[in-house]
Design an enzyme around this catalytic site. Structure first.
Site, PDB file in Angstrom:
ATOM      1  N   THR A   1      32.453  83.107  39.635  1.00  0.00           N
ATOM      2  CA  THR A   1      32.663  83.789  40.918  1.00  0.00           C
ATOM      3  C   THR A   1      34.140  83.932  41.241  1.00  0.00           C
ATOM      4  O   THR A   1      34.547  84.888  41.909  1.00  0.00           O
ATOM      5  CB  THR A   1      31.930  83.008  42.028  1.00  0.00           C
ATOM      6  OG1 THR A   1      30.535  83.130  41.813  1.00  0.00           O
ATOM      7  CG2 THR A   1      32.258  83.523  43.409  1.00  0.00           C
TER       8      THR A   1
ATOM      9  N   THR B   1      30.924  78.120  39.141  1.00  0.00           N
ATOM     10  CA  THR B   1      30.634  76.811  39.738  1.00  0.00           C
ATOM     11  C   THR B   1      29.267  76.254  39.341  1.00  0.00           C
ATOM     12  O   THR B   1      29.020  75.059  39.504  1.00  0.00           O
ATOM     13  CB  THR B   1      30.710  76.877  41.280  1.00  0.00           C
ATOM     14  OG1 THR B   1      29.708  77.777  41.753  1.00  0.00           O
ATOM     15  CG2 THR B   1      32.083  77.295  41.750  1.00  0.00           C
ATOM     16  N   ASP B   2      28.394  77.125  38.841  1.00  0.00           N
ATOM     17  CA  ASP B   2      27.019  76.654  38.604  1.00  0.00           C
ATOM     18  C   ASP B   2      26.931  75.564  37.541  1.00  0.00           C
ATOM     19  O   ASP B   2      26.096  74.657  37.652  1.00  0.00           O
ATOM     20  CB  ASP B   2      26.112  77.828  38.223  1.00  0.00           C
ATOM     21  CG  ASP B   2      25.850  78.745  39.413  1.00  0.00           C
ATOM     22  OD1 ASP B   2      26.149  78.348  40.549  1.00  0.00           O
ATOM     23  OD2 ASP B   2      25.346  79.862  39.200  1.00  0.00           O
TER      24      ASP B   2
ATOM     25  N   LYS C   1      27.395  69.705  42.079  1.00  0.00           N
ATOM     26  CA  LYS C   1      27.271  70.775  43.071  1.00  0.00           C
ATOM     27  C   LYS C   1      26.117  70.425  44.005  1.00  0.00           C
ATOM     28  O   LYS C   1      25.005  70.162  43.549  1.00  0.00           O
ATOM     29  CB  LYS C   1      27.015  72.111  42.369  1.00  0.00           C
ATOM     30  CG  LYS C   1      27.101  73.314  43.279  1.00  0.00           C
ATOM     31  CD  LYS C   1      27.037  74.623  42.494  1.00  0.00           C
ATOM     32  CE  LYS C   1      27.302  75.796  43.424  1.00  0.00           C
ATOM     33  NZ  LYS C   1      27.242  77.100  42.718  1.00  0.00           N
TER      34      LYS C   1
ATOM     35  N   TYR D   1      26.886  89.518  44.526  1.00  0.00           N
ATOM     36  CA  TYR D   1      28.063  90.084  43.859  1.00  0.00           C
ATOM     37  C   TYR D   1      27.926  89.892  42.348  1.00  0.00           C
ATOM     38  O   TYR D   1      26.973  89.278  41.866  1.00  0.00           O
ATOM     39  CB  TYR D   1      29.324  89.385  44.376  1.00  0.00           C
ATOM     40  CG  TYR D   1      29.268  87.894  44.192  1.00  0.00           C
ATOM     41  CD1 TYR D   1      29.676  87.307  43.013  1.00  0.00           C
ATOM     42  CD2 TYR D   1      28.755  87.067  45.196  1.00  0.00           C
ATOM     43  CE1 TYR D   1      29.576  85.937  42.812  1.00  0.00           C
ATOM     44  CE2 TYR D   1      28.663  85.699  45.015  1.00  0.00           C
ATOM     45  CZ  TYR D   1      29.067  85.149  43.825  1.00  0.00           C
ATOM     46  OH  TYR D   1      28.954  83.807  43.629  1.00  0.00           O
TER      47      TYR D   1
ATOM     48  N   GLU E   1      11.814  50.242  35.490  1.00  0.00           N
ATOM     49  CA  GLU E   1      10.544  50.981  35.618  1.00  0.00           C
ATOM     50  C   GLU E   1       9.874  51.236  34.264  1.00  0.00           C
ATOM     51  O   GLU E   1       8.806  51.846  34.212  1.00  0.00           O
ATOM     52  CB  GLU E   1      10.792  52.306  36.338  1.00  0.00           C
ATOM     53  CG  GLU E   1      11.071  52.157  37.822  1.00  0.00           C
ATOM     54  CD  GLU E   1       9.869  51.605  38.593  1.00  0.00           C
ATOM     55  OE1 GLU E   1       8.718  51.863  38.188  1.00  0.00           O
ATOM     56  OE2 GLU E   1      10.089  50.890  39.589  1.00  0.00           O
TER      57      GLU E   1
HETATM   58  C1  SIN Z   1      29.831  80.689  40.874  1.00  0.00           C
HETATM   59  O1  SIN Z   1      30.798  80.738  40.130  1.00  0.00           O
HETATM   60  O2  SIN Z   1      29.953  80.185  42.022  1.00  0.00           O
HETATM   61  C2  SIN Z   1      28.477  81.172  40.517  1.00  0.00           C
HETATM   62  C3  SIN Z   1      28.408  81.951  39.268  1.00  0.00           C
HETATM   63  C4  SIN Z   1      28.798  81.175  38.058  1.00  0.00           C
HETATM   64  O3  SIN Z   1      28.573  79.980  38.012  1.00  0.00           O
HETATM   65  O4  SIN Z   1      29.336  81.818  37.139  1.00  0.00           O
END
Ligand code: SIN
Length: 363
Positions: free
Chosen positions: A46, A126-127, A199, A60, A320
């Site tokens: 992103t 971020t994923d 995340k 997007y 467990e």
């Molecule tokens: C992001 O970057 O926040 C989402 C898309 C990705 O992980 O490439």
């Protein structure tokens, strides 16, 4: 009214438009000769995304803007480091895979071995940023700073977070304070350890957290401020070496839930999984309906790691499940996606479950 000392960026749907209102030097500005040399490796996400309008913050397209444009969009970088950019690949990070990881890790190691590179920033979606961060934390062969950065808003959005995140990441990668701290994730003015960060929110800017154990520090006033660091071995202190690897052992995650059965587990084993991370409920508990299939898989040589879907806490060995008797491994505090990475790398070294358990208590 906008204060004269402020730097304001205006993002437009047509591209990145930046307006410099003042060029007051940052507190940490040094003479050009003494600036650190920071390499920016771009991989997409992103932070390099574009939307249809300045108010588009969902729907997007990630991974559109190239590394040169990302750097040009933050002219202040020149005051804090000598930056160079390289586009290693250009993907949305849900498409991250072992081949991209190996390519990135090898490039990072090559660059950090050079005397003219003081630190590396990796721009990333971020994923899966937390997975790449932990992978690199285990395979980078240098104490020099490696900082992974992303953004939650595309580059074209009002108040896009990419430029300030990139600026902070470059300061961090060029700082003495970040040396020897392992691979770091830096967004939203916060520094987290690659091993610990996760995340926690699908959309908000403060999504990256190290729940319970806590963040390492802050980026404030053009400086890195550290307050703690991970006690686990990382980077130059690990036994993992990807330099000769062109693939990684297959390891899959089986998610625990009420009414689960062994269908997914059996399919992964049939597909050739060398290891299974069981993301169990609670303290890594195993359902009666699945336990026999896990035992069977272990008898076939598949390494079984008990992790937890809970997200915090230690999965207790022999808690467990009778891990000693079953020859299972526990993930300690690693979440399932990070346990998968350590198990993959562990399997490049050994198939001995006791040695692998030691690695889970070491890294
Ligand atoms: C992001 O970057 O926040 C989402 C898309 C990705 O992980 O490439």
């Amino acid at each position: 009214m906008i204060p004269s000392s402020c730097l304001t960026r205006l993002a437009s749907a047509a591209g990145l438009v930046f307006v410099l209102l003042s060029s007051a030097p940052p507190a940490q500005a040094r003479d050009p000769g003494s600036l650190p040399n920071v390499m920016i490796l771009a991989t997409g996400g992103t932070i390099a995304g574009t939307g249809a309008s300045s108010t588009t913050t969902v729907g997007y397209t990630a991974a559109k803007v190239g590394v040169d444009a990302l750097i040009e969009a933050v002219p202040e970088l020149k005051k804090v480091a000598n930056v160079k950019g390289e586009q290693v690949f250009q993907i949305a990070s849900e498409n991250m895979n072992d081949a991209y990881w190996l390519k990135l890790a090898k490039r990072v190691n090559t660059l950090l071995a050079q005397g003219d590179v003081d630190g590396i920033v990796i721009t990333h979606g971020t994923d899966t940023i937390e997975e790449t961060a932990y992978f690199l934390d285990l395979v980078v062969k240098s104490k020099k700073p490696v900082v992974i950065v992303g953004a939650m808003r595309p580059s074209t959005a009002i108040s896009a977070d990419g430029p300030i995140n990139l600026y902070n990441a470059v300061i961090l990668a060029g700082s003495e304070e970040a040396v020897g701290k392992g691979v770091l994730v830096c967004l939203n003015d916060q520094i987290n350890a690659g091993r610990e960060v996760t995340k926690t929110n699908t959309a908000t800017l403060d999504t990256f957290r190290t729940p319970e154990l806590g963040l390492l520090g802050y980026l404030q006033d053009n400086k890195a401020h550290f307050y703690r660091q991970s006690t686990r071995r990382n980077t130059a202190d690990t036994e993992f070496d990807v330099s000769g690897l062109d693939s990684l052992p297959r390891v899959d995650i089986v998610y625990g839930y009420a009414n689960m059965d062994p269908t997914a587990l059996n399919a992964f084993v049939a597909a050739g999984a060398k290891g299974i991370v069981h993301a169990g409920v609670g303290d890594g508990s195993l359902a009666d309906a699945v336990k026999p299939a896990l035992i069977e898989a272990r008898k076939k040589g598949v390494l079984i790691v008990r992790s937890s879907r809970v997200g915090n806490g230690i999965v207790a060995r022999n808690g467990e499940a009778a891990d000693d008797d079953l020859d299972f491994v526990v993930s300690d505090t690693l979440n399932p996606q990070k346990a998968r990475i350590l198990l993959m790398l562990a399997l490049t070294r050994t198939t001995d479950s006791k040695a692998i358990q030691t690695m889970f208590y070491t890294y």
